[in-house]
Design a protein around this motif. Structure first.
Motif, PDB file in Angstrom:
ATOM      1  N   LEU A  86       0.803  -1.221  -0.149  1.00 58.34           N
ATOM      2  CA  LEU A  86       0.094   0.056  -0.083  1.00 58.34           C
ATOM      3  C   LEU A  86       0.723   1.441  -0.012  1.00 58.34           C
ATOM      4  CD1 LEU A  86      -2.712  -0.998   2.323  1.00 58.34           C
ATOM      5  CD2 LEU A  86      -2.932  -0.846   0.026  1.00 58.34           C
ATOM      6  N   ARG A  87       2.081   1.378   0.750  1.00 54.42           N
ATOM      7  CA  ARG A  87       2.860   2.308   0.796  1.00 54.42           C
ATOM      8  C   ARG A  87       3.510   2.598  -0.850  1.00 54.42           C
ATOM      9  NH1 ARG A  87       6.124   0.380   5.118  1.00 54.42           N
ATOM     10  NH2 ARG A  87       4.592   0.464   6.838  1.00 54.42           N
ATOM     11  N   GLU A  88       3.908   1.608  -1.348  1.00 53.66           N
ATOM     12  CA  GLU A  88       4.488   1.558  -2.569  1.00 53.66           C
ATOM     13  C   GLU A  88       3.313   1.955  -3.535  1.00 53.66           C
ATOM     14  OE1 GLU A  88       7.544  -1.987  -2.213  1.00 53.66           O
ATOM     15  OE2 GLU A  88       5.699  -2.444  -3.001  1.00 53.66           O
ATOM     16  N   LEU A  89       1.909   1.470  -3.399  1.00 53.53           N
ATOM     17  CA  LEU A  89       1.113   2.126  -4.352  1.00 53.53           C
ATOM     18  C   LEU A  89       0.818   3.661  -4.069  1.00 53.53           C
ATOM     19  CD1 LEU A  89      -1.308   1.447  -6.200  1.00 53.53           C
ATOM     20  CD2 LEU A  89      -2.751   1.101  -4.408  1.00 53.53           C
ATOM     21  N   ARG A  90       0.778   4.078  -2.720  1.00 49.68           N
ATOM     22  CA  ARG A  90       0.591   5.235  -2.748  1.00 49.68           C
ATOM     23  C   ARG A  90       1.799   6.346  -3.140  1.00 49.68           C
ATOM     24  NH1 ARG A  90       2.066   9.376   0.922  1.00 49.68           N
ATOM     25  NH2 ARG A  90       0.333  10.664   1.536  1.00 49.68           N
ATOM     26  N   GLN A  91       2.860   5.734  -3.336  1.00 44.22           N
ATOM     27  CA  GLN A  91       3.992   6.721  -3.943  1.00 44.22           C
ATOM     28  C   GLN A  91       3.927   6.467  -5.362  1.00 44.22           C
ATOM     29  OE1 GLN A  91       7.368   4.445  -2.308  1.00 44.22           O
ATOM     30  NE2 GLN A  91       7.733   5.683  -0.572  1.00 44.22           N
ATOM     31  N   LEU A  92       3.368   5.424  -5.896  1.00 44.44           N
ATOM     32  CA  LEU A  92       3.326   5.497  -7.490  1.00 44.44           C
ATOM     33  C   LEU A  92       2.271   6.377  -7.913  1.00 44.44           C
ATOM     34  CD1 LEU A  92       3.802   1.561  -7.871  1.00 44.44           C
ATOM     35  CD2 LEU A  92       5.345   3.355  -8.552  1.00 44.44           C
ATOM     36  N   VAL A  93       1.207   6.313  -7.059  1.00 48.26           N
ATOM     37  CA  VAL A  93      -0.005   7.204  -7.450  1.00 48.26           C
ATOM     38  C   VAL A  93       0.285   8.806  -7.483  1.00 48.26           C
ATOM     39  CG1 VAL A  93      -2.317   8.063  -6.590  1.00 48.26           C
ATOM     40  CG2 VAL A  93      -1.856   5.636  -6.857  1.00 48.26           C
ATOM     41  N   LEU A  94       1.215   9.029  -6.227  1.00 48.34           N
ATOM     42  CA  LEU A  94       1.518  10.356  -6.077  1.00 48.34           C
ATOM     43  C   LEU A  94       2.555  10.829  -7.120  1.00 48.34           C
ATOM     44  CD1 LEU A  94       2.080  10.655  -2.358  1.00 48.34           C
ATOM     45  CD2 LEU A  94       0.322  11.860  -3.582  1.00 48.34           C
ATOM     46  N   ARG A  95       3.348   9.919  -7.655  1.00 47.71           N
ATOM     47  CA  ARG A  95       4.360  10.299  -8.943  1.00 47.71           C
ATOM     48  C   ARG A  95       3.570  10.388  -9.970  1.00 47.71           C
ATOM     49  NH1 ARG A  95       6.714   5.119 -11.144  1.00 47.71           N
ATOM     50  NH2 ARG A  95       4.535   5.171 -12.108  1.00 47.71           N
ATOM     51  N   ASP A  96       2.731   9.658 -10.322  1.00 46.81           N
ATOM     52  CA  ASP A  96       1.681   9.751 -11.495  1.00 46.81           C
ATOM     53  C   ASP A  96       1.111  11.023 -11.479  1.00 46.81           C
ATOM     54  OD1 ASP A  96       2.892   7.341 -12.479  1.00 46.81           O
ATOM     55  OD2 ASP A  96       1.026   6.325 -12.100  1.00 46.81           O
ATOM     56  N   LEU A  97       0.394  11.293 -10.359  1.00 49.02           N
ATOM     57  CA  LEU A  97      -0.450  12.633 -10.350  1.00 49.02           C
ATOM     58  C   LEU A  97       0.551  13.760 -10.454  1.00 49.02           C
ATOM     59  CD1 LEU A  97      -2.837  12.055  -7.223  1.00 49.02           C
ATOM     60  CD2 LEU A  97      -3.620  12.363  -9.678  1.00 49.02           C
ATOM     61  N   GLU A  98       1.687  13.847  -9.979  1.00 48.25           N
ATOM     62  CA  GLU A  98       2.550  14.879  -9.987  1.00 48.25           C
ATOM     63  C   GLU A  98       3.003  15.032 -11.563  1.00 48.25           C
ATOM     64  OE1 GLU A  98       7.406  16.100  -9.064  1.00 48.25           O
ATOM     65  OE2 GLU A  98       6.003  15.037  -7.614  1.00 48.25           O
ATOM     66  N   ALA A  99       3.246  13.831 -12.360  1.00 51.61           N
ATOM     67  CA  ALA A  99       3.532  13.911 -13.467  1.00 51.61           C
ATOM     68  C   ALA A  99       2.332  14.464 -14.343  1.00 51.61           C
ATOM     69  CB  ALA A  99       3.778  12.379 -14.112  1.00 51.61           C
ATOM     70  N   LEU A 100       1.074  14.130 -14.114  1.00 46.94           N
ATOM     71  CA  LEU A 100      -0.148  14.660 -14.752  1.00 46.94           C
ATOM     72  C   LEU A 100      -0.284  16.169 -14.524  1.00 46.94           C
ATOM     73  CD1 LEU A 100      -2.738  11.633 -14.152  1.00 46.94           C
ATOM     74  CD2 LEU A 100      -1.743  12.232 -16.479  1.00 46.94           C
ATOM     75  N   MET A 101       0.003  16.479 -13.276  1.00 49.34           N
ATOM     76  CA  MET A 101      -0.328  17.855 -13.146  1.00 49.34           C
ATOM     77  C   MET A 101       0.767  18.814 -13.617  1.00 49.34           C
ATOM     78  SD  MET A 101      -2.821  18.159 -11.199  1.00 49.34           S
ATOM     79  CE  MET A 101      -3.079  19.362 -10.020  1.00 49.34           C
TER      80      MET A 101
END
Length: 105
Positions: A86-101
């Motif tokens: 779950l921690r890894e998933l959160r990091q990946l989601v945050l990374r992707d959101l940052e890339a999208l923003m």
């Protein structure tokens, strides 16, 4: 599944098979029910044993105690690996959101 879980599963299988050879059919059924209890993961002490198992003595009782401790350890290890996931998933989601923003429209 990580190496720790695989090793625990092998050890549980081996110990369970050895213990089941000592038990009759009602004892094997009681062992299955005992190891399937959901509350087993939360307990630190040995659980109350069902009737066919509460009469075990000596080496058989020690095998049962070891098997219960291994099952508790397996459940703890599974919970830990899920938490890491779950921690890894959160990091990946945050990374992707940052890339999208930061992406141009």
């Amino acid at each position: 599944m990580c190496d720790g879980e695989v090793a625990l599963l092998r050890e549980i299988g081996s110990r369970r098979a050895a213990l089941e050879r000592r038990l009759d059919e009602p004892g094997r059924a009681a062992l299955g029910r005992l190891l399937a209890r959901p509350e087993l993961a939360a307990r630190r002490r040995e659980p109350e044993l069902p009737a066919p198992l509460d009469g075990l003595e000596g080496e058989a009782r020690e095998e049962l105690s070891d098997l219960v401790r291994l099952e508790q350890a397996r459940r703890l290890e599974a919970a830990r690996s899920t938490q890491l996931g779950l921690r890894e998933l959160r990091q990946l989601v945050l990374r992707d959101l940052e890339a999208l923003m930061n992406a141009p429209n």
